[in-house]
Design a protein around this motif. Structure first.
Motif, PDB file in Angstrom:
ATOM      1  N   LEU A   4       0.846  -1.189   0.000  1.00  0.00           N
ATOM      2  CA  LEU A   4       0.000   0.000   0.000  1.00  0.00           C
ATOM      3  C   LEU A   4       0.878   1.233   0.000  1.00  0.00           C
ATOM      4  O   LEU A   4       1.825   1.321   0.779  1.00  0.00           O
ATOM      5  CB  LEU A   4      -0.896   0.015   1.237  1.00  0.00           C
ATOM      6  CG  LEU A   4      -1.979  -1.063   1.265  1.00  0.00           C
ATOM      7  CD1 LEU A   4      -2.429  -1.314   2.690  1.00  0.00           C
ATOM      8  CD2 LEU A   4      -3.156  -0.666   0.403  1.00  0.00           C
ATOM      9  N   CYS A  21     -11.855  -0.553   5.598  1.00  0.00           N
ATOM     10  CA  CYS A  21     -10.979  -1.734   5.563  1.00  0.00           C
ATOM     11  C   CYS A  21     -11.579  -2.866   6.403  1.00  0.00           C
ATOM     12  O   CYS A  21     -11.819  -2.700   7.609  1.00  0.00           O
ATOM     13  CB  CYS A  21      -9.593  -1.362   6.105  1.00  0.00           C
ATOM     14  SG  CYS A  21      -8.510  -2.797   6.217  1.00  0.00           S
ATOM     15  N   CYS A  59      -2.844  -6.785   5.205  1.00  0.00           N
ATOM     16  CA  CYS A  59      -3.725  -6.385   4.104  1.00  0.00           C
ATOM     17  C   CYS A  59      -4.123  -7.590   3.271  1.00  0.00           C
ATOM     18  O   CYS A  59      -3.287  -8.389   2.867  1.00  0.00           O
ATOM     19  CB  CYS A  59      -2.999  -5.358   3.234  1.00  0.00           C
ATOM     20  SG  CYS A  59      -3.891  -4.940   1.723  1.00  0.00           S
ATOM     21  N   GLY A  60      -5.428  -7.702   2.998  1.00  0.00           N
ATOM     22  CA  GLY A  60      -5.937  -8.802   2.185  1.00  0.00           C
ATOM     23  C   GLY A  60      -6.115  -8.444   0.727  1.00  0.00           C
ATOM     24  O   GLY A  60      -6.557  -9.266  -0.076  1.00  0.00           O
ATOM     25  N   CYS A  62      -8.172  -6.319  -0.838  1.00  0.00           N
ATOM     26  CA  CYS A  62      -9.544  -6.185  -1.356  1.00  0.00           C
ATOM     27  C   CYS A  62      -9.738  -4.912  -2.187  1.00  0.00           C
ATOM     28  O   CYS A  62     -10.631  -4.834  -3.022  1.00  0.00           O
ATOM     29  CB  CYS A  62     -10.548  -6.209  -0.214  1.00  0.00           C
ATOM     30  SG  CYS A  62     -10.469  -4.758   0.860  1.00  0.00           S
ATOM     31  N   GLY A  63      -8.946  -3.882  -1.918  1.00  0.00           N
ATOM     32  CA  GLY A  63      -9.035  -2.631  -2.671  1.00  0.00           C
ATOM     33  C   GLY A  63     -10.095  -1.660  -2.176  1.00  0.00           C
ATOM     34  O   GLY A  63     -10.288  -0.596  -2.776  1.00  0.00           O
ATOM     35  N   CYS A  65     -10.115   0.323   0.326  1.00  0.00           N
ATOM     36  CA  CYS A  65      -9.555   1.611   0.730  1.00  0.00           C
ATOM     37  C   CYS A  65      -9.303   2.503  -0.489  1.00  0.00           C
ATOM     38  O   CYS A  65      -9.532   3.712  -0.443  1.00  0.00           O
ATOM     39  CB  CYS A  65      -8.267   1.410   1.526  1.00  0.00           C
ATOM     40  SG  CYS A  65      -7.015   0.418   0.667  1.00  0.00           S
TER      41      CYS A  65
HETATM   42  S1  SF4 Z   1      -6.779  -3.301   0.344  1.00  0.00           S
HETATM   43 FE1  SF4 Z   1      -8.505  -3.974   1.660  1.00  0.00          FE
HETATM   44  S2  SF4 Z   1      -7.514  -5.100   3.336  1.00  0.00           S
HETATM   45 FE2  SF4 Z   1      -5.918  -3.887   2.339  1.00  0.00          FE
HETATM   46  S3  SF4 Z   1      -5.808  -1.943   3.542  1.00  0.00           S
HETATM   47 FE3  SF4 Z   1      -7.191  -1.625   1.777  1.00  0.00          FE
HETATM   48  S4  SF4 Z   1      -9.247  -2.060   2.580  1.00  0.00           S
HETATM   49 FE4  SF4 Z   1      -7.760  -2.975   4.014  1.00  0.00          FE
END
Ligand code: SF4
Ligand code: SF4
Length: 79
Positions: A4, A21, A59-60, A62-63, A65
């Motif tokens: 990230l 998140c 972090c998984g 998921c996108g 954020c």
């Molecule tokens: S991608 Fe998903 S799991 Fe990763 S920080 Fe963003 S919201 Fe959280």
């Protein structure tokens, strides 16, 4: 592996990325709009008015954020 990146010059600290998140949401304080109960269980939080990635390894990918940021200040990189 997910990375990230926060573009700190764009971020205005709204906290949208923190709230949406799903990893952060496991902490009831974050879900309620407050700071996290335990820092080691959240991926991102706002520190001094700017989003900060503190536990990237959780972090998984998921996108959510990225989608929630109104100013495109957070980016997800899949490695
Ligand atoms: S991608 Fe998903 S799991 Fe990763 S920080 Fe963003 S919201 Fe959280
Ligand atoms: S990265 Fe975007 S959603 Fe997250 S606090 Fe900054 S401006 Fe808000």
């Amino acid at each position: 592996m997910y990375r990230l990146v926060v573009y700190k010059e764009k971020c205005h600290g709204c906290g949208n990325c923190v709230i949406v998140c799903p990893v952060n949401a496991k902490d009831p304080n974050v879900f309620g709009g407050k700071g996290p109960e335990e820092e080691d269980k959240v991926v991102v939080r706002v520190v001094n008015g700017v989003a900060d990635v503190i536990n990237e390894e959780l972090c998984g990918g998921c996108g959510a954020c990225v989608e929630a940021c109104p100013v495109y200040a957070i980016k997800l990189i899949v490695e």
